[in-house]
Design a protein around this motif. Structure first.
Motif, PDB file in Angstrom:
ATOM      1  N   GLU A 147      45.006  37.749  37.778  1.00  0.00           N
ATOM      2  CA  GLU A 147      46.076  38.672  38.183  1.00  0.00           C
ATOM      3  C   GLU A 147      45.632  39.495  39.395  1.00  0.00           C
ATOM      4  N   ASP A 148      46.417  39.416  40.437  1.00  0.00           N
ATOM      5  CA  ASP A 148      46.042  40.050  41.706  1.00  0.00           C
ATOM      6  C   ASP A 148      46.046  41.564  41.602  1.00  0.00           C
ATOM      7  N   ARG A 149      44.948  42.176  41.978  1.00  0.00           N
ATOM      8  CA  ARG A 149      44.829  43.648  42.023  1.00  0.00           C
ATOM      9  C   ARG A 149      44.302  44.107  43.384  1.00  0.00           C
ATOM     10  N   THR A 150      44.306  43.182  44.355  1.00  0.00           N
ATOM     11  CA  THR A 150      43.728  43.505  45.665  1.00  0.00           C
ATOM     12  C   THR A 150      44.587  43.007  46.835  1.00  0.00           C
ATOM     13  N   CYS A 151      45.883  42.780  46.614  1.00  0.00           N
ATOM     14  CA  CYS A 151      46.745  42.234  47.669  1.00  0.00           C
ATOM     15  C   CYS A 151      46.060  41.043  48.352  1.00  0.00           C
ATOM     16  N   LYS A 152      45.669  40.092  47.485  1.00  0.00           N
ATOM     17  CA  LYS A 152      44.988  38.871  47.956  1.00  0.00           C
ATOM     18  C   LYS A 152      43.753  39.222  48.791  1.00  0.00           C
ATOM     19  N   ASN A 153      42.923  40.066  48.175  1.00  0.00           N
ATOM     20  CA  ASN A 153      41.678  40.511  48.835  1.00  0.00           C
ATOM     21  C   ASN A 153      41.937  41.135  50.198  1.00  0.00           C
ATOM     22  N   TRP A 154      42.983  41.984  50.214  1.00  0.00           N
ATOM     23  CA  TRP A 154      43.346  42.822  51.365  1.00  0.00           C
ATOM     24  C   TRP A 154      43.776  42.004  52.572  1.00  0.00           C
ATOM     25  N   THR A 155      44.516  40.905  52.266  1.00  0.00           N
ATOM     26  CA  THR A 155      45.047  40.082  53.355  1.00  0.00           C
ATOM     27  C   THR A 155      46.557  39.877  53.246  1.00  0.00           C
ATOM     28  N   SER A 157      50.559  41.383  52.924  1.00  0.00           N
ATOM     29  CA  SER A 157      51.494  42.506  53.065  1.00  0.00           C
ATOM     30  C   SER A 157      52.840  42.151  52.432  1.00  0.00           C
ATOM     31  N   THR A 158      52.819  41.158  51.551  1.00  0.00           N
ATOM     32  CA  THR A 158      54.046  40.779  50.837  1.00  0.00           C
ATOM     33  C   THR A 158      53.750  40.633  49.351  1.00  0.00           C
ATOM     34  N   GLN A 159      53.304  39.447  48.940  1.00  0.00           N
ATOM     35  CA  GLN A 159      53.080  39.173  47.525  1.00  0.00           C
ATOM     36  C   GLN A 159      51.765  39.767  47.030  1.00  0.00           C
ATOM     37  N   GLY A 160      51.765  40.072  45.723  1.00  0.00           N
ATOM     38  CA  GLY A 160      50.547  40.567  45.086  1.00  0.00           C
ATOM     39  C   GLY A 160      50.684  42.008  44.657  1.00  0.00           C
ATOM     40  N   ALA A 161      49.573  42.590  44.283  1.00  0.00           N
ATOM     41  CA  ALA A 161      49.547  43.994  43.876  1.00  0.00           C
ATOM     42  C   ALA A 161      48.173  44.554  44.188  1.00  0.00           C
ATOM     43  N   ALA A 162      48.127  45.854  44.379  1.00  0.00           N
ATOM     44  CA  ALA A 162      46.855  46.537  44.606  1.00  0.00           C
ATOM     45  C   ALA A 162      46.697  47.635  43.570  1.00  0.00           C
ATOM     46  N   MET A 163      45.533  47.693  42.929  1.00  0.00           N
ATOM     47  CA  MET A 163      45.250  48.826  42.065  1.00  0.00           C
ATOM     48  C   MET A 163      45.005  50.042  42.951  1.00  0.00           C
ATOM     49  N   VAL A 164      45.622  51.151  42.565  1.00  0.00           N
ATOM     50  CA  VAL A 164      45.475  52.382  43.337  1.00  0.00           C
ATOM     51  C   VAL A 164      44.972  53.503  42.436  1.00  0.00           C
ATOM     52  N   GLY A 165      44.364  54.483  43.063  1.00  0.00           N
ATOM     53  CA  GLY A 165      43.968  55.701  42.366  1.00  0.00           C
ATOM     54  C   GLY A 165      44.774  56.868  42.883  1.00  0.00           C
ATOM     55  N   HIS A 166      44.763  57.974  42.148  1.00  0.00           N
ATOM     56  CA  HIS A 166      45.501  59.168  42.556  1.00  0.00           C
ATOM     57  C   HIS A 166      44.547  60.178  43.196  1.00  0.00           C
ATOM     58  N   THR A 167      44.717  60.411  44.473  1.00  0.00           N
ATOM     59  CA  THR A 167      43.805  61.281  45.211  1.00  0.00           C
ATOM     60  C   THR A 167      43.884  62.731  44.749  1.00  0.00           C
ATOM     61  N   ASP A 168      45.023  63.113  44.173  1.00  0.00           N
ATOM     62  CA  ASP A 168      45.186  64.486  43.681  1.00  0.00           C
ATOM     63  C   ASP A 168      44.935  64.595  42.181  1.00  0.00           C
ATOM     64  N   ARG A 169      44.586  63.488  41.547  1.00  0.00           N
ATOM     65  CA  ARG A 169      44.282  63.411  40.107  1.00  0.00           C
ATOM     66  C   ARG A 169      45.479  63.783  39.234  1.00  0.00           C
ATOM     67  N   ILE A 170      46.693  63.559  39.754  1.00  0.00           N
ATOM     68  CA  ILE A 170      47.917  63.892  39.018  1.00  0.00           C
ATOM     69  C   ILE A 170      48.835  62.675  38.993  1.00  0.00           C
ATOM     70  N   GLY A 171      49.440  62.399  37.830  1.00  0.00           N
ATOM     71  CA  GLY A 171      50.385  61.300  37.715  1.00  0.00           C
ATOM     72  C   GLY A 171      51.574  61.685  36.870  1.00  0.00           C
ATOM     73  N   LEU A 172      52.256  60.693  36.350  1.00  0.00           N
ATOM     74  CA  LEU A 172      53.464  60.949  35.559  1.00  0.00           C
ATOM     75  C   LEU A 172      53.137  61.425  34.153  1.00  0.00           C
ATOM     76  N   ARG A 173      51.926  61.088  33.696  1.00  0.00           N
ATOM     77  CA  ARG A 173      51.545  61.451  32.323  1.00  0.00           C
ATOM     78  C   ARG A 173      50.237  62.229  32.317  1.00  0.00           C
ATOM     79  N   ASP A 174      49.931  62.816  31.184  1.00  0.00           N
ATOM     80  CA  ASP A 174      48.680  63.542  31.032  1.00  0.00           C
ATOM     81  C   ASP A 174      47.660  62.624  30.359  1.00  0.00           C
ATOM     82  N   ASP A 175      47.296  61.554  31.067  1.00  0.00           N
ATOM     83  CA  ASP A 175      46.338  60.610  30.502  1.00  0.00           C
ATOM     84  C   ASP A 175      45.265  60.284  31.541  1.00  0.00           C
ATOM     85  N   ASP A 176      44.236  59.571  31.106  1.00  0.00           N
ATOM     86  CA  ASP A 176      43.106  59.287  31.992  1.00  0.00           C
ATOM     87  C   ASP A 176      43.528  58.506  33.226  1.00  0.00           C
ATOM     88  N   ALA A 177      44.424  57.536  33.048  1.00  0.00           N
ATOM     89  CA  ALA A 177      44.851  56.720  34.188  1.00  0.00           C
ATOM     90  C   ALA A 177      45.545  57.568  35.244  1.00  0.00           C
TER      91      ALA A 177
END
Length: 214
Positions: A147-155, A157-177
């Motif tokens: 399962e792609d988590r790197t936009c095809k190893n950063w190549t 700009s269409t298909q795939g997915a990239a795992m991202v982090g939250h630079t402000d440490r805030i998201g939709l929920r109060d959980d570790d992710a």
């Protein structure tokens, strides 16, 4: 005379601080979604931004993992960035070593500064730019092939997915992710998941972390 003297004072400390900088969040992305030109293109972006900020004497690396593909082994983001400690553009230590970076580090919205020393927009700001591309698990290692988590190893700009982090440490929920700086959620969107528009639609802008590896 006093005015002239004052006008020449500010650049010196700013330059000295920049020379000591060992970590920053890119002020801008490459602009082509998840296609960063691979790890080499991402590293070059880090180096270019650091150079413009007066910290180009160091070797800069993007905090990005790649997945095993085409007979090439995976690359772990944590193995690319040197040993630390790393200071931001204001001289604040964000982590003293790789273990602390992936444990209880000092990264917050106020310390995950750009190479210019600026705070990057987070949740609640317009636009929200808090999704940082990492392609990494919480411990800084790559995801297994499949399962792609790197936009095809950063190549891609269409298909795939990239795992991202939250630079402000805030998201939709109060959980570790949601609070994770490097592994919050995969990108998604109508263009396939890796376009610039898709990255923006989930609160990003194609930004990523850069570390001085020496």
């Amino acid at each position: 005379m006093m005015l002239a003297a004052m006008s020449f004072v500010p650049p010196a400390p700013a330059q000295a601080q920049s020379a000591d900088t060992g970590f920053f969040l890119t002020s801008n992305g490459i602009g082509n979604g998840g296609n960063l030109g691979g790890l080499a293109g991402a590293d070059n972006h880090c180096q270019t931004l650091a150079q413009a900020a007066g910290a180009g004497a160091k070797t800069w690396r993007a905090y990005l993992s790649t997945q095993a593909a085409d007979d090439k082994p995976a690359v772990n983001a944590r193995d690319r960035i040197g040993k630390g400690p790393w200071k931001n553009a204001k001289g604040q230590v964000v982590a003293k070593d790789v273990a602390e970076l992936h444990g209880t580090n000092g990264l917050t919205k106020q310390t995950a500064l750009s190479e210019k020393g600026e705070v990057i927009n987070g949740r609640g700001d317009t636009p929200n730019r808090h999704d940082a591309l990492t392609g990494s698990q919480a411990d800084g290692t790559a995801f297994a092939a499949g399962e792609d988590r790197t936009c095809k190893n950063w190549t891609s700009s269409t298909q795939g997915a990239a795992m991202v982090g939250h630079t402000d440490r805030i998201g939709l929920r109060d959980d570790d992710a949601s609070k994770s700086w490097n592994s919050s959620h995969p990108s998604r969107g109508s263009d396939g998941g890796c376009s610039q528009a898709d990255l923006k639609s989930t609160g990003g802008d194609g930004l990523f972390y850069c570390f001085a590896a020496n």
